[in-house]
Structure formats: C-alpha cells, structure tokens
Design a protein around this motif. Structure first.
Motif, short mmCIF file in Angstrom:
data_model
loop_
_atom_site.label_atom_id
_atom_site.label_comp_id
_atom_site.label_asym_id
_atom_site.label_seq_id
_atom_site.Cartn_x
_atom_site.Cartn_y
_atom_site.Cartn_z
N TRP A 1 -6.61 1.21 -4.83
CA TRP A 1 -5.30 1.84 -4.97
C TRP A 1 -5.19 2.65 -6.26
N TRP A 2 -6.00 2.32 -7.25
CA TRP A 2 -6.02 3.03 -8.54
C TRP A 2 -4.61 3.16 -9.12
N PRO A 3 -3.92 2.03 -9.32
CA PRO A 3 -2.54 2.11 -9.83
C PRO A 3 -2.45 2.13 -11.35
N GLY A 4 -3.57 2.04 -12.02
CA GLY A 4 -3.57 1.91 -13.47
C GLY A 4 -4.27 0.61 -13.86
N ALA B 1 0.82 -1.22 0.00
CA ALA B 1 0.00 0.00 0.00
C ALA B 1 0.85 1.26 0.00
N LEU B 2 2.08 1.18 0.54
CA LEU B 2 2.96 2.34 0.60
C LEU B 2 3.75 2.55 -0.68
N MET B 3 3.66 1.64 -1.61
CA MET B 3 4.54 1.69 -2.78
C MET B 3 3.92 2.50 -3.91
N THR B 4 4.72 2.71 -4.93
CA THR B 4 4.30 3.51 -6.07
C THR B 4 3.25 2.76 -6.89
N PRO B 5 2.42 3.48 -7.66
CA PRO B 5 1.40 2.80 -8.47
C PRO B 5 1.98 1.77 -9.43
N GLN C 1 0.88 16.34 -10.32
CA GLN C 1 2.32 16.36 -10.02
C GLN C 1 2.57 16.00 -8.56
N LEU C 2 1.74 16.50 -7.65
CA LEU C 2 1.90 16.20 -6.23
C LEU C 2 1.69 14.72 -5.93
N LEU C 3 0.91 14.03 -6.75
CA LEU C 3 0.66 12.60 -6.56
C LEU C 3 1.71 11.72 -7.24
N SER C 4 2.54 12.31 -8.07
CA SER C 4 3.51 11.53 -8.85
C SER C 4 4.70 11.12 -7.99
N PRO C 5 5.12 9.84 -8.04
CA PRO C 5 6.29 9.40 -7.27
C PRO C 5 7.57 10.11 -7.69
#
Length: 608
Positions: free
Chosen positions: A196-199, A147-151, A353-357
């Motif tokens: 999580w909406w990772p794509g 859950a803490l990781m990038t999409p 941009q603020l949501l981007s890893p």
C-alpha cells in the motif's frame, strides 16, 4: 542501581557497537556481545535479564555511576524494585496529548507519565494464541475496506494492529508459539505497508518499543506510551481524530476529497483496473508482491511518455475507486503508483498531486481520462457489449457468437480475448471455414481472437501480453462511462440474492442504522435486519442479539468503532456459527460486494 526502562540501556549499548539478543525458554537470557566479548544475563522477565547483564558489564560502582549519568533520570531509580506489584495495582493510564492541536478539537490535559513496571506474564499461552488468532482474522477481514482508504488511515491502522499484537504477546516471550504467531502478523503487516506504501511504520521493526510509537505520533516526550496497550490506544485515538478532521473537511467515508467527481461511473471498472495492472506490472513488478528493491531506470528517470502514462494511470485509478470490486487490488495499484512517485530522481508534481487524497480535480475524472473524444453512439454500443459479456454462458454457443460479432465493431481483439478467456475451449472449437455466410473480415477477426486465446495458459484467464492494452494509453482509446440509470452492481446483487432472500441479518455499527437496514432488507431480500449499536463500553446488547436471533449474517458497518468491540463481534460470531461480513458504513454497494466476496460468488470480488 535499577534501570526502570532497560531499553534505554540497550540503545546505549547499541550506540557503543554492542549487539544483543534474547533467548526465551521458560526463563529469559540476554546475550550481549562485541567482537570477542560475550556477556549473558538471566531472569524471569526480559527486564530482569537486562538488569543481570548490565551488572556483569558494569561490575564496579564507578562504572555504574558513569552509566547512570548517561541514562535520563526518568529511566532510572536507586529505590525502585522490580518485584511484581500487588494484583490490585491499577495499570497505567493513557495520558498522552493526542490532539492534533488544531482549533475545534478537544485537547486532554497531559499528566506525568507513570513509571514502567514489567510483570511476569502468567496468562495461559493458549488464550494468548486465541487472541492473536482473532487479531489475524480481524486484519484479513478489514483489508479490503482499508485498501480503499487514504494512506494516512492505512498507516495508523497498521500501527494500531502491530501495537495490539505486541500487547497480546505481552511478556509471554517464553512461549515460542506466541512469538511465532505475533511474528507472522508483523510480517503480514510489513507486506501490507510495502504494497500500500502509506508511509513508514517504524514500529514494525523487530527491536521497536512503545517509545517508537510516541515518536511516530509526534507526541511530547513526556507523553510517550509506556507499554504496548497504551501505544495501541494512542494509535486508535489518533486515527479517530484523523477521521473527525476529514469529516469536518467534508471528505467521503474513506477520506478522499473528490466527492461526486467520480460520476459518471465507468462502464467496466474491473476491466480498467485489470488493464492498468497489466501495464503497470511491466515496469513496477507484480502487485501481489512488495515493490522491487531497486526501481528500474525508466522509473527513476522517466521520459515524457512514461510521465504521461503514470499520470493517466493515476486518473483512471481515482475514477474507478469503489467501482472496481477487487478493492485489495485497487489498493495495491495505488500503493505501487505512490511507490513510483517516490523513486523518481526528479519529483513529478502533477503525478504526486493526482495521488493525493486532498486533490480535487477541476472537472470529473471521466473527462480527464478521455484522451480523445468518442462518439456518443459508439460509447453507448461499447457499454452495452461489455455489460452483455458479464452474462455469457458457456452452454450457449449461438449467444456467444452473436456477442462476438457485435463486439468486433466496438472492441479491439485484445479486449475481446479478455472477455472470452473463460470460454477458451468453446471458441477454439469453432471452425472459421464453416462460417461461409459470415463476412470475411469477421472471419479474419475470429481467427485473430482464436490465435490469442490459443496462446493463453490453460490455468490463467489473462492474456500473456499487455502490449495491446498498453497502446490504449498512448493511442488515446477512451474508456466509456456507464449509461445513465444503469446499475453496474446489479449482476453481483443477482448472485447474492439467493443467499440473502428470507434470511435474518444483524447490522452492527455507529449512528443511525435504521435507514441502511431498510435499504438492505428491500434490495437484498432479507426477512429482517436487526440493528445493534457498537458501544465499546457495553457489548452485552451485541452478544445477546447475535446469540438470541437466528441470524445467518452479522454485517459490520465498521467505520471506526473500537478494536476491542471489533474482536468481540468476531468471537460471538464464532460461538454462534454466524457468518461475519465486514462492509464499510453498511451501504448497499459495499455490503453486496462484501457478501459476494465472503460467499465466493464472483471472482471480481475476491481480494488478492
């Protein structure tokens, strides 16, 4: 005529308007229909059933020749038989070029794909069910960490899991319990992907094939995997490549770029997370469910005030990552923010941009989340009051009143109500009129807090409204940072210590484990911490360590060691009746929170 890959023919039929379904009762039946047409084919396997129904749909030689002209040569053969191969025949190897084609990364030499051979699955259904059950347990145990990781990491992990689930099912489609278990995993992963909406993960679709994985991974057509085992390996290799690239880019162990810009720590990260959640759910629905099918007008066409709120939520979420102990709730919150960013009719570039890893702020997140300046003394007092709230006991009413009157000076009534919700009955029994010596303004605040506590549901510690916390974002109430030198995780560690002192643990992971083991032993009081390397080709050392040592815990410092090794660890822990705890990288903080979560010691460490 023999169709080596019947899925090509099924896709062709679907393009022509036909629909199809399979029934699995000891043998396989394939039903194909279009309006009033009905065609049924039967066979011992799915492939044979498709061959049979194609023979009925295309009875003449002319019709079969026209069909063969439509299907690519690699998916057909006039000389191929679908008889079961020799048991000595080696399974096809993964030959896909999975490199990112970036400089500095090895690129394997592509080979010609081997033809697909569908075998009759003669495995014991109970053994298959056990494998699927282990995979289900693996997904649950890795969920807080992921859950803490990038999409991108989340999407590839979900893709890998669904491939492994369908590989475990194999051709055992005739066993309804196996199908039900795999369907349960597919639904669980679908819900995770929506939360999580990772794509998009196309391979979660019911009619997905291994070829879909090749498309999702953007592989050359000749390198598409030919079965689900290969597809799972492809997804794992791509995931390892992603992690390697992120390490070269000096990202942290979860794939994010901000490094030390989350310092200083927030004084109460769990409260910040809860505040954002209450505010966000008013607009985007409960975080423990999938997003609404249709976004509200305020999300699709956000006004300036809503855009400012979204940006502030994103900054606060980035600041609290890893500090708020409910990792799954944090992942769901970030997923809902990502969902909101995709629903707007006009892109908010700053919000995305603020949501981007990859985004690195020019100043620490703490600076950008303080909407208005707060005095140093007030910030210090607020931090102290919030820390004292974590050690309140319902048996000490005097201490509770002392805390309450101190909190009146630095916290609003809504924040005090949230802290005192677990002691609702005790506070409601206080008679304000009996406190004649107390300042009238404080008595009035007490009455206000009692009114809010009285409105709470008896089975829920949350306030029934978040209007006061919502106003914090607009009015500019700043969240304080922790005092320098304060260990915010100390209360959780104090809860864990009685369960770890003088116990034996085994730390399983990759790389140099000795330093991490020494820290865990010193800070958590373990009698000894044995280190075992996660070698996917040799699980003997791990099995001997778990069965040979009288260990109470096996701590998986997972990182990204192999799926098969991961399952072996779970199996061995079950056999040896040892508690398996998953802690990303095995550092002190994540291990402490993971232990608290597994032992059920604190509600803030319990995932949704």
């Amino acid at each position: 005529m023999t169709i080596v890959d019947p899925d090509w023919a099924l896709r062709l039929l679907r393009d022509l308007g036909y629909r199809y379904a399979f029934r699995l009762e000891g043998w396989v039946e394939c039903l194909v229909w279009y309006q009033e047409e009905r065609w049924i084919g039967r066979g011992a396997t799915r492939s044979e059933a498709v061959q049979d129904v194609l023979g009925r749909l295309f009875p003449s030689r002319a019709a079969r020749q026209l069909l063969l002209r439509t299907i690519p040569e690699e998916a057909q053969s006039d000389a191929v038989s679908l008889d079961s191969p020799s048991p000595l025949e080696a399974p096809p190897q993964v030959t896909a070029d999975l490199s990112s084609r970036e400089e500095g990364l090895p690129q394997p030499t592509p080979q010609a794909p081997s033809r697909v051979v569908l075998r009759v699955d003669d495995r014991d259904p109970e053994a298959v069910l056990a494998d699927v059950g282990l995979l289900d347990e693996l997904i649950d145990s890795k969920r807080p960490e992921l859950a803490l990781m990038t999409p991108a990491r989340q999407r590839l992990s979900i893709l890998s899991w669904i491939c492994h689930a369908r590989a475990a099912q194999g051709n055992a489609d005739a066993h309804s319990r196996v199908v039900t278990a795999v369907t349960h995993i597919a639904r669980k992963l679908t819900l995770l992907s929506k939360r999580w909406w990772p794509g998009s993960v196309l391979s979660l679709q019911l009619d997905a094939t291994p070829f879909h994985v090749g498309r999702e991974l953007d592989l050359a057509r000749k390198d598409w995997p030919r079965d689900w085992i290969q597809a799972g390996q492809c997804a794992e290799i791509r995931l390892c490549e992603l992690v390697a690239r992120e390490e070269l880019a000096t990202r942290d162990s979860f794939g994010w770029s901000e490094q030390d810009l989350r310092i200083p720590e927030p004084a109460d990260p769990n409260q910040i997370l809860e505040d954002i959640r209450q505010q966000l759910e008013q607009f985007a629905g409960p975080l423990d469910h999938k997003p609404p099918n249709r976004a509200s007008e305020g999300i699709r066409r956000p006004v300036h005030e809503m855009r400012m709120r979204q940006q502030h939520w994103a900054r606060l979420a980035r600041w609290t990552r890893g500090y708020a102990t409910d990792y799954v709730a944090w992942g769901a919150l970030m997923g809902r923010l990502r969902w909101m960013s995709t629903q707007a009719s006009r892109r908010d570039e700053l919000f995305m941009q603020l949501l981007s890893p990859e985004h690195v702020p020019v100043e620490p997140w703490f600076s950008s989340t303080r909407i208005e300046a707060d005095t140093e003394e007030r910030s210090r007092l607020r931090s102290q009051v919030l820390r004292r709230a974590t050690i309140l006991k319902n048996v000490d009413l005097d201490a509770m009143l002392t805390w309450l009157f101190d909190a009146f000076g630095v916290l609003d009534s809504a924040a005090i109500t949230r802290q005192l919700a677990p002691f609702r009955q005790q506070i409601l029994q206080i008679d304000p009129d009996a406190l004649a010596e107390i300042d009238p303004s404080r008595r009035q605040r007490l009455v206000e807090v009692q009114g809010q506590l009285a409105s709470l549901s008896t089975d829920s510690p949350k306030p029934t409204t978040a209007s006061s916390t919502l106003s914090q974002v607009v009015s500019g109430v700043a969240y304080p940072a922790a005092d320098e030198g304060i260990d915010l995780f100390a209360p959780i560690r104090e809860l864990v210590l009685p369960h770890t002192t003088d116990a034996t643990a085994i730390l399983v992971g990759i790389g140099d484990l000795e330093e991490r083991a020494a820290v865990l032993k010193a800070r958590l009081g373990f009698h000894v911490v044995h280190c075992v390397q996660a070698d996917r080709d040799d699980t003997k050392a791990m099995r001997e360590a778990v069965s040979g040592h009288d260990a109470k815990y096996v701590i998986s410092a997972t990182g990204f060691y192999s799926h098969d090794f991961d399952l072996d660890v779970i199996r061995q822990c079950r056999r040896s009746d040892v508690l398996h705890v998953r802690a990303h990288q095995g550092d002190l903080r994540t291990t402490t929170v993971a232990l608290a979560r597994h032992l059920g010691l604190t509600r803030t460490a319990v995932a949704l």
